[in-house]
Write an enzyme that holds these catalytic residues in place. Structure first.
Site, PDB file in Angstrom:
ATOM      1  N   GLY A   1      -1.332  37.538  92.900  1.00 51.13           N
ATOM      2  CA  GLY A   1      -1.006  38.572  93.693  1.00 51.13           C
ATOM      3  C   GLY A   1      -1.825  38.752  95.219  1.00 51.13           C
ATOM      4  O   GLY A   1      -3.022  37.947  95.232  1.00 51.13           O
ATOM      5  N   HIS A   2      -1.432  39.778  95.822  1.00 52.13           N
ATOM      6  CA  HIS A   2      -2.236  39.769  97.138  1.00 52.13           C
ATOM      7  C   HIS A   2      -3.472  40.151  97.079  1.00 52.13           C
ATOM      8  O   HIS A   2      -3.757  41.256  96.159  1.00 52.13           O
ATOM      9  CB  HIS A   2      -1.254  40.502  98.202  1.00 52.13           C
ATOM     10  N   GLY A   3      -4.370  39.745  97.816  1.00 53.27           N
ATOM     11  CA  GLY A   3      -5.822  39.968  97.898  1.00 53.27           C
ATOM     12  C   GLY A   3      -6.540  39.552  96.576  1.00 53.27           C
ATOM     13  O   GLY A   3      -7.745  40.236  96.578  1.00 53.27           O
TER      14      GLY A   3
ATOM     15  N   SER B   1      -5.488  42.266  94.079  1.00 57.06           N
ATOM     16  CA  SER B   1      -7.023  42.459  94.077  1.00 57.06           C
ATOM     17  C   SER B   1      -7.593  42.364  92.753  1.00 57.06           C
ATOM     18  O   SER B   1      -8.638  42.825  92.712  1.00 57.06           O
ATOM     19  CB  SER B   1      -7.123  43.940  94.657  1.00 57.06           C
TER      20      SER B   1
END
Length: 364
Positions: free
Chosen positions: A264-266, A284
């Site tokens: 996932g993003h981050g 994150s």
């Protein structure tokens, strides 16, 4: 020769088959030369000729196999292998010559490379490839048919882009990187040296970010971040590593990511970590160095999995995991505790039956 309808003649087909057979047939090696290549100890003056490598049960009288787990010692008596790789401190008896090495499985992996050589594409820019403006190419770069490279892209020395890859604008591809067919590298993503992207890996697609609005619609949050894959990373087929709203999604040096994984993003993934098939990391998530996550395991966002931790098959991490610990289950808990829990689950029907009998006796 080719027939009028475009099909090759029988003679041409036979010649092609023979050529393929030659390319796929490994050259034999004397066992002494093999031992030297693998830094192995072997009894002197053996004149064995090794033609390939195989598992213990499948090996023929000219192939070498390996033993890394003592529980398989009994199977040696039925193996037809010409020789076997064993640990340096192995004390058992074998019906075939032993090559003693520090790590038999690693030596076996290296032996495969000695006997099997994957053909490399011709080092050229195929005439059907499309290169944008301001593209910088290193030495000896290969770009396959119908691959599209955007504007201001940099591709390092000896990189290989197979047919039908897509690289968006301003991306950076490192030296000796390999992008297999249909791999996609999005805009401004940085791919390190010796990175391998297997077929249909997507690096840098938009993260999943939306804001619920008062009218019930969802407003897309611009994903202005980027993705960095450090040197020696491998991402396998149908895996996505997403960019975030801001900042960097990063995969550390030497990390290997299996098929059908969602990063996932981050997220921040450390060095030399293994993510097995169908792992899912919510946004994150921080994963440390030398972590192992089993197939179908997952992690909720905004938590940390410490260095050298292990998450078992199907484990669901809902809170941070301390370094050097093993967890599994849903929700993921200490491995030894989880083993006790699942051993007791099968007793539940009998326990409930006994409970009902007790309640009946005491009038409840």
């Amino acid at each position: 020769m080719v027939e009028n309808d475009g099909r090759p003649t029988e003679a041409a087909s036979l010649k092609a088959k023979n050529l393929v057979a030659v390319l796929l047939s490994p050259a034999p090696m004397q066992i002494q030369a093999l031992a030297q290549a693998l830094d192995a100890d072997v009894a002197p003056h053996l004149e064995l000729e090794i033609t390939g490598v195989a598992g213990m049960a499948e090996a023929t009288t000219s192939e070498i196999t390996f033993l890394s787990n003592p529980k398989y010692v009994a199977q040696l008596q039925d193996s037809q292998a010409a020789a076997i790789l064993v640990a340096s401190d192995f004390t058992g008896s074998t019906p075939m010559p032993c090559l003693r090495v520090a790590e038999p499985y690693l030596a076996f992996a290296k032996a495969i490379e000695l006997f099997h050589h994957k053909p490399l594409p011709e080092r050229r820019i195929h005439p059907t490839a499309i290169l944008g403006e301001g593209v910088t190419l290193g030495e000896n770069v290969s770009i396959g048919a119908y691959t599209v490279v955007g504007d201001q892209v940099t591709i390092g020395d000896h990189a290989t882009l197979y047919p039908h890859c897509v690289v968006y604008d301003r991306a950076i591809i490192g030296a000796h990187a390999v992008l297999h067919s249909h791999a996609v590298v999005r805009e401004e993503v940085k791919i390190g040296d010796r990175v391998i992207l297997q077929n249909q890996a997507v690096i840098g697609a938009d993260g999943f970010g939306f804001v619920p609005c008062a009218d019930g619609t969802l407003y897309k949050i611009m994903q202005a971040g980027t993705v960095i894959l450090d040197d020696d990373v491998e991402v396998q087929s149908l895996t996505a590593v997403d960019r975030g709203t801001i900042g960097v999604t990063r995969v550390g040096r030497g990390t290997k990511i299996d098929n059908l994984v969602q990063v996932g993003h981050g997220c921040e993934i450390g060095q030399h970590t293994l993510l097995c098939g169908m792992v899912g990391l919510a946004g994150s998530t921080k994963v440390g160095n030398h972590v192992m996550m089993g197939g179908r395991s997952s992690a909720a966002g905004h938590l940390t999995i410490g260095d050298r931790a292990a998450v078992g098959f199907h484990g669901t991490v809902l809170q941070s995991v301390e370094p050097s610990t093993q967890v599994c289950g849903y929700p993921a808990i200490d491995h030894s505790l989880w083993l006790r829990v699942i051993s007791e689950i099968k007793k539940l029907p009998q326990l409930f039956k006994r409970l009902r009998e007790v309640e009946k006796k005491i009038g409840l």
